[in-house]
Design an enzyme around this catalytic site. Structure first.
Site, PDB file in Angstrom:
ATOM      1  N   GLU A 193      -5.342  -4.699 -34.095  1.00 53.52           N
ATOM      2  CA  GLU A 193      -4.357  -5.772 -34.193  1.00 53.52           C
ATOM      3  C   GLU A 193      -4.966  -7.172 -34.351  1.00 53.52           C
ATOM      4  O   GLU A 193      -4.834  -8.023 -33.472  1.00 53.52           O
ATOM      5  CB  GLU A 193      -3.424  -5.747 -32.987  1.00 53.52           C
ATOM      6  CG  GLU A 193      -2.647  -4.459 -32.847  1.00 53.52           C
ATOM      7  CD  GLU A 193      -1.637  -4.464 -31.718  1.00 53.52           C
ATOM      8  OE1 GLU A 193      -0.780  -3.549 -31.687  1.00 53.52           O
ATOM      9  OE2 GLU A 193      -1.674  -5.384 -30.874  1.00 53.52           O
ATOM     10  N   GLU A 377      -0.321   3.347 -32.528  1.00 51.58           N
ATOM     11  CA  GLU A 377       0.407   2.980 -31.303  1.00 51.58           C
ATOM     12  C   GLU A 377       1.901   2.966 -31.593  1.00 51.58           C
ATOM     13  O   GLU A 377       2.346   2.401 -32.587  1.00 51.58           O
ATOM     14  CB  GLU A 377       0.032   1.589 -30.775  1.00 51.58           C
ATOM     15  CG  GLU A 377      -1.337   1.464 -30.167  1.00 51.58           C
ATOM     16  CD  GLU A 377      -1.599   0.060 -29.614  1.00 51.58           C
ATOM     17  OE1 GLU A 377      -0.620  -0.641 -29.249  1.00 51.58           O
ATOM     18  OE2 GLU A 377      -2.764  -0.331 -29.557  1.00 51.58           O
TER      19      GLU A 377
END
Length: 471
Positions: A193, A377
């Site tokens: 991320e 995720e």
């Protein structure tokens, strides 16, 4: 309606009714999730679970520093102990294996494995070697993320991701890890991320190191992506049998009205959340609309940088949690307009599985060189309580079922998706929200470190056992 992922499985009201949902996780018979080569696993991150921040030569990270500042983390929590995974890793691997989970995504703590001069820390390296070897013994596919936000503080003291040199230090770190751990890792992800690292860390200050400047955010992003690009050939050289990729969090932005201004606002939202990362990786350029949103923030890009950043990937990791409804801010950007009467999680995030499907199918149309995808995720936080030794996390069960339905729909629409990782294996340190928000499919009592398998994990294990029997 037929193309609504929520309709594929039971639909919950915002209040989240209980009942038969808690008794089943089984996908429909025609679901692609029955494929034996569709990997189903769980994910964690080093700072969120390991603890032992001062043991065996580990150096301070930016999150040690940030969480020690009063007011930065809810309740003053830190990752000093977390889930004590550093000492309890053997039992945690046994728990993972007992659930039948086929893959485990973990991250390496950069401050644990080398000192400020780049000298390897053998005790830290040995921890990961033991962990990865045990996972392989259990037949669990290993996805290893090199950077899940815990930058060594000594590098932040020299400018962190605002300093171009940090990208080269990351390549050195990737070189060490891929030499030491070659053969135990099935897939390497360079970064987790980068949007969060760049924007939350340097753009609005919500995350470590806590800086707040749009120009900082775009420059930090460039150096993060450069670090990725420099690391990929190193990983390929040292561990050729493994896959190499990166993990991006993506956001669905929907317009608050049919007006041209709100439509434009939703577009800019997705430019900032998605194209800012994916365009450099897959097109070799930054989206110019980003600098309409943030005028005058173009990063310093040197000759050859974009070619380095856009080197081919073996896979792309996708993290997805919610959508944001937006309207024009009347200037060059957007503002959030929360919808009423929708289902939300403990984080206040709207549950919107169709956003995952829509983004994935949209990326296939936008990026003709889109690599194979793993959902690295997906999950939700809820205020889970242990009652008589059990945790009935009914909302999570429904959340996971509906999002897996969205993944199934994307696969049937032609997107090459090869696996899905639950976030998270167990409750942990949720960054600026401390320990209040519980994302795990395993409950952790932080006062005793007792693990309690939640109903969601039991049902996932049941499905995996049934799928294995059918294979």
């Amino acid at each position: 309606m037929a193309n609504d992922a929520s309709a594929v499985f039971d639909t919950l009201s915002p209040a989240v009714s209980r009942g038969s949902l808690a008794d089943s996780f089984t996908p429909p018979a025609d679901s692609t999730l029955w494929r034996k080569n569709f990997l189903l696993g769980a994910a964690t991150a080093s700072y969120q679970i390991e603890g032992a921040v001062n043991e065996d030569g580990r150096l301070p990270s930016i999150w040690d520093t940030f969480s020690a500042i009063p007011g930065k983390v809810l309740a003053g929590d830190t990752g000093a102990v977390a889930c004590d995974h550093y000492h309890r890793w053997e039992a945690d691997v046994e728990m993972l294996a007992s659930l039948g989970l086929e893959g485990y995504r973990l991250s390496i703590a950069w401050p644990r494995v080398m000192d400020a001069a780049g000298v390897p820390n053998r005790k830290g390296l040995d921890f990961y070697k033991r962990l990865l070897n045990r996972l392989k013994e259990k037949g669990i596919t290993t996805f290893v993320t090199l950077y899940h936000w815990d930058l060594p503080q000594h590098l932040e003291d020299r400018g962190g991701w605002l300093n171009r040199d940090t990208a080269y230090r990351f390549a050195d770190y990737a070189d060490l890890m891929s030499r030491e751990l070659a053969g135990t890792v099935d897939a390497w992800a360079t970064l987790n991320e980068p949007w969060c690292s760049a924007y939350l860390g340097y753009g609005n200050g919500h995350h470590a190191p806590g800086l707040a400047n749009d120009r900082f955010a775009t420059q930090a992003m460039h150096h993060l992506l450069l670090a990725h690009g420099l690391a990929v050939p190193v990983l390929r050289a040292n561990d050729p049998a493994s896959q190499k990729g990166i993990v991006a969090n993506i956001g669905r932005g929907t317009p608050n009205s049919d007006s041209a201004a709100d439509q434009r606002a939703a577009h800019l939202f997705e430019v900032q959340h998605n194209a800012w990362i994916l365009d450099p990786l897959l097109k070799g350029s930054y989206p110019q609309d980003l600098f309409e949103l943030w005028p005058g923030t173009e990063p310093l890009v040197l000759d050859g940088d974009m070619q380095t950043i856009s080197a081919p990937l073996d896979f792309l990791g996708i993290n997805y949690y919610f959508r944001t409804n937006v309207a024009s801010d009347g200037a060059h950007g957007f503002r959030d307009v929360p919808l009423e009467g929708v289902e939300r999680t403990q984080m206040g995030w709207e549950v919107y599985p169709d956003g995952l499907r829509d983004l994935l199918t949209g990326f296939k149309k936008t990026y003709h060189n889109l690599p194979p995808i793993y959902i690295t995720e997906n999950g939700m936080a809820s205020d889970d309580q242990v009652t008589d030794g059990h945790v009935e996390d009914t909302q999570r069960i429904s959340f996971l079922k509906r999002h897996l339905a969205a993944v199934d729909q994307a696969i049937k629409a032609g997107v090459d998706i090869r696996g899905y990782f639950l976030w998270s294996l167990m409750d942990n340190f949720e960054w600026a929200f401390g320990y209040e928000r519980r994302f795990g499919v395993v409950h952790v009592d932080y006062s005793t470190q007792k693990r309690t398998i939640k109903r969601s994990a039991e049902l996932v294990a049941k499905f995996l056992k049934e799928r294995k029997a059918r294979a």
